[in-house]
Design a protein around this motif. Structure first.
Motif, mmCIF file in Angstrom:
data_model
loop_
_atom_site.group_PDB
_atom_site.id
_atom_site.type_symbol
_atom_site.label_atom_id
_atom_site.label_comp_id
_atom_site.label_asym_id
_atom_site.label_seq_id
_atom_site.Cartn_x
_atom_site.Cartn_y
_atom_site.Cartn_z
ATOM 1 N N VAL A 36 -7.858 -2.404 -2.933
ATOM 2 C CA VAL A 36 -8.955 -3.093 -2.252
ATOM 3 C C VAL A 36 -9.543 -4.169 -3.175
ATOM 4 O O VAL A 36 -9.809 -5.298 -2.739
ATOM 5 N N LEU A 68 -9.606 -6.318 2.312
ATOM 6 C CA LEU A 68 -9.407 -4.989 2.880
ATOM 7 C C LEU A 68 -10.628 -4.120 2.661
ATOM 8 O O LEU A 68 -11.393 -4.327 1.723
ATOM 9 N N LEU A 81 -6.351 1.783 4.542
ATOM 10 C CA LEU A 81 -6.734 0.432 4.144
ATOM 11 C C LEU A 81 -6.614 -0.453 5.365
ATOM 12 O O LEU A 81 -5.570 -0.481 6.025
ATOM 13 N N SER A 93 -5.538 3.333 -4.167
ATOM 14 C CA SER A 93 -5.986 2.665 -2.940
ATOM 15 C C SER A 93 -7.255 1.872 -3.213
ATOM 16 O O SER A 93 -7.439 0.760 -2.691
ATOM 17 N N ARG A 142 -11.567 0.177 2.526
ATOM 18 C CA ARG A 142 -10.961 1.504 2.419
ATOM 19 C C ARG A 142 -11.824 2.559 3.088
ATOM 20 O O ARG A 142 -13.053 2.501 3.005
ATOM 21 N N PHE A 158 0.833 -1.208 0.000
ATOM 22 C CA PHE A 158 0.000 0.000 0.000
ATOM 23 C C PHE A 158 0.866 1.254 0.000
ATOM 24 O O PHE A 158 0.715 2.156 -0.839
#
Length: 284
Positions: free
Chosen positions: A261, A276, A219, A257, A278, A14
């Protein structure tokens, strides 16, 4: 170098994915990093790295943007050689000679020796300076001498703990931001309570400093719990806080980002849910 074991884990993916795209876009003439660690590592094929960089590289075909990312293109050939590039190496490769000054801080002498060797390999040794000291004090003292066009990469994990100087890493971001410098800060957390505390700490600190325009994205593993840790892939959740960046860079943070995900939608870490979610806490 043995003291650092974070490399190649999901939080690194990330952090470094965003870092590479932002740096590629911003191209500063002065680059400062608060907690550099090493430039290059040897991979160990741990479960944490399988969940991190290996999952990313193996599944990037599902997201064309990720397959074409600077991070993918730089790490893929190195992973084939059993290496992982840390942020100092990524910065040197992206910025090269166009950046006239690099300043890397770390308390581990061996890590900085690794950075210096990589700088020699890149023929950037005259531009690269290393400082084996506490960066909370060192960077604060350095800031007044830097041009407003500088880029400050703040990567400490704990951003709310005061050092011997009485300052925190968020204080560095505040001071650098107020001076007009571009900042990218990464932080991590292990529980929902930690996350809530940091979210409030960041919001209060920036409001008090009069900083209202910033991007902050987190995240977090769906396996996170309020006040207990049921699994440890390195970091359960992490965030990126950016100030004074171009609109393009802020958009890149949001876009990449979100793509990450999607990439982790059905991932697992050991027997745990590795997917994950966000949260965009603030966007410019």
């Amino acid at each position: 170098m043995a003291t650092y074991t974070h490399f190649g884990k999901q939080a690194d993916v990330f952090k470094h994915l965003i870092f590479c795209e932002v740096l590629q876009n911003e191209k500063p003439s002065v680059y400062v990093e608060t907690n550099s660690a090493s430039a290059i590592y040897r991979m160990e094929h741990t479960p944490e790295q399988q969940y991190g960089i290996y999952h990313f590289l193996d599944n990037a075909d599902r997201e064309e943007v990720l397959k074409n990312s600077t991070y993918y293109k730089m790490e893929c050939p190195e992973i084939a050689k059993e290496n992982y590039l840390g942020s100092p190496a990524l910065a040197m490769n992206i910025l090269g000679e166009q950046t006239r000054q690099y300043q890397f801080f770390d308390i581990e002498k061996e890590a900085l020796e690794n950075v210096s060797r990589y700088a020699d390999r890149m023929k950037l040794n005259t531009a690269v300076q290393t400082c084996n000291s506490d960066s909370l004090t060192g960077v604060m003292e350095l800031l007044p001498s830097l041009p407003a066009s500088s880029f400050i990469h703040i990567d400490p994990y704990e951003i709310d703990k005061k050092g011997t100087s009485g300052t925190t890493y968020l204080d560095i971001l505040v001071k650098a931001t107020q001076a007009g410098m571009r900042c990218l800060l990464w932080y991590g957390f292990m529980t929902g309570d930690d996350k809530t505390h940091l979210n409030q700490y960041i919001a209060d600190k920036l409001k008090e400093a009069g900083i209202h325009e910033y991007t902050c994205v987190e995240l977090t593993m769906n396996s996170i719990r309020k006040d207990t840790i049921i699994c440890n892939p390195g970091i359960v959740g992490s965030g990126i806080l950016a100030t004074n960046l171009s609109q393009k860079s802020n958009t890149l943070i949001l876009d990449y980002s979100k793509k990450l995900v999607n990439l982790y939608q059905h991932a697992e870490y050991k027997s745990y849910d590795g997917s994950l979610y966000r949260e965009v806490l603030r966007e410019v």
